[in-house]
Design a protein around this motif. Structure first.
Motif, PDB file in Angstrom:
ATOM      1  N   THR A   4       0.842  -1.241   0.094  1.00  0.00           N
ATOM      2  CA  THR A   4       0.104   0.174  -0.042  1.00  0.00           C
ATOM      3  C   THR A   4       1.047   1.151  -0.050  1.00  0.00           C
ATOM      4  O   THR A   4       0.567   2.037  -0.602  1.00  0.00           O
ATOM      5  CB  THR A   4      -1.042   0.002   1.037  1.00  0.00           C
ATOM      6  N   GLU A   7       1.901   1.741  -3.455  1.00  0.00           N
ATOM      7  CA  GLU A   7       1.151   2.034  -4.394  1.00  0.00           C
ATOM      8  C   GLU A   7       0.858   3.347  -4.074  1.00  0.00           C
ATOM      9  O   GLU A   7       0.664   4.355  -5.233  1.00  0.00           O
ATOM     10  CB  GLU A   7      -0.088   1.162  -4.200  1.00  0.00           C
ATOM     11  N   THR A 122      -9.553   8.433  -2.923  1.00  0.00           N
ATOM     12  CA  THR A 122      -8.978   7.455  -4.091  1.00  0.00           C
ATOM     13  C   THR A 122      -8.954   5.871  -3.353  1.00  0.00           C
ATOM     14  O   THR A 122      -8.551   5.787  -2.209  1.00  0.00           O
ATOM     15  CB  THR A 122      -7.770   7.518  -4.623  1.00  0.00           C
ATOM     16  N   THR A 124      -9.070   2.782  -5.782  1.00  0.00           N
ATOM     17  CA  THR A 124      -8.390   1.954  -6.587  1.00  0.00           C
ATOM     18  C   THR A 124      -7.932   2.781  -7.901  1.00  0.00           C
ATOM     19  O   THR A 124      -8.684   3.705  -8.043  1.00  0.00           O
ATOM     20  CB  THR A 124      -9.168   0.658  -7.006  1.00  0.00           C
ATOM     21  N   GLU A 126      -5.585   2.403 -11.834  1.00  0.00           N
ATOM     22  CA  GLU A 126      -4.727   1.838 -12.791  1.00  0.00           C
ATOM     23  C   GLU A 126      -4.216   2.771 -13.443  1.00  0.00           C
ATOM     24  O   GLU A 126      -4.566   3.834 -14.030  1.00  0.00           O
ATOM     25  CB  GLU A 126      -5.061   0.511 -13.453  1.00  0.00           C
ATOM     26  N   THR A 158      -2.038  -1.682 -11.440  1.00  0.00           N
ATOM     27  CA  THR A 158      -2.961  -1.310 -10.779  1.00  0.00           C
ATOM     28  C   THR A 158      -2.563  -1.009  -9.307  1.00  0.00           C
ATOM     29  O   THR A 158      -1.595  -1.635  -8.812  1.00  0.00           O
ATOM     30  CB  THR A 158      -4.157  -2.481 -10.847  1.00  0.00           C
ATOM     31  N   ASP A 160      -4.698  -0.642  -5.152  1.00  0.00           N
ATOM     32  CA  ASP A 160      -5.765  -1.028  -4.373  1.00  0.00           C
ATOM     33  C   ASP A 160      -5.548  -0.076  -3.090  1.00  0.00           C
ATOM     34  O   ASP A 160      -4.568  -0.842  -2.320  1.00  0.00           O
ATOM     35  CB  ASP A 160      -6.116  -2.423  -4.049  1.00  0.00           C
ATOM     36  N   THR A 162      -7.709   0.228  -0.626  1.00  0.00           N
ATOM     37  CA  THR A 162      -8.973   0.153   0.139  1.00  0.00           C
ATOM     38  C   THR A 162      -8.486  -0.689   1.668  1.00  0.00           C
ATOM     39  O   THR A 162      -9.576  -0.761   2.519  1.00  0.00           O
ATOM     40  CB  THR A 162      -9.958  -0.583  -0.181  1.00  0.00           C
TER      41      THR A 162
END
Length: 163
Positions: A4, A7, A122, A124, A126, A158, A160, A162
């Motif tokens: 995370t 990301e 935000t 998710t 890509e 991609t 995620d 969440t």
């Protein structure tokens, strides 16, 4: 670094490339509507802030259905995000984000009753990247046409958020 955090780092690096977003909302009849909005602030956790008119259709849509899509595009990078939006009436935050460019749309200033904030969290997304930009893409397309081979894809990832 957790995935995370990685990301989020990727997302924050990508968002630096974009000033404008197409924010897609859902109308009462289910139809999708895209709204061109200027990103006023990008928070490190992936939240995005926009200044909008209180009577804008985007505000009406978000109050009914907070799910939104955002798309960003440049010569060599494309980003698609999904998130949840909320209308935020916060004069202090509005003043903090205010700039002279916003005054073109809202000449009465941040105290105007016709202006508010839209915050998107935000969830998710890509992105796709084309190494070398527009010229490299053009060369790949011409090469593909001559050789009959499909152009090689660029970078894709991609994420995620969440958790």
């Amino acid at each position: 670094m957790s995935s995370t955090a990685s990301e989020l780092e990727t997302l924050n690096d990508l968002l630096k490339k974009f000033r404008f977003a197409m924010v897609t909302t859902r109308a009462e009849d289910g139809a999708l509507h895209a709204h061109p909005l200027t990103v006023q602030e990008k928070e490190s956790d992936g939240d995005l802030w926009f200044i909008v008119g209180t009577h804008a259709s985007a505000v009406e849509h978000v109050r009914r259905d907070p799910k939104v899509g955002l798309s960003f595009s440049s010569d060599s990078t494309w980003l698609s995000l999904a998130g949840e939006a909320e209308v935020v009436d916060d004069l202090a935050k509005l003043k903090d984000l205010w700039s002279t460019s916003v005054e073109a749309w809202f000449p009465d200033g941040p105290e105007s009753p016709g202006v508010t904030l839209l915050k998107v969290s935000t969830l998710t997304g890509e992105y796709w990247g084309s190494a070398g930009g527009r010229l490299a893409t053009a060369i790949a397309l011409v090469t593909s046409k001559v050789t009959g081979d499909r152009p090689r894809g660029g970078e894709k990832q991609t994420f995620d958020l969440t958790d």
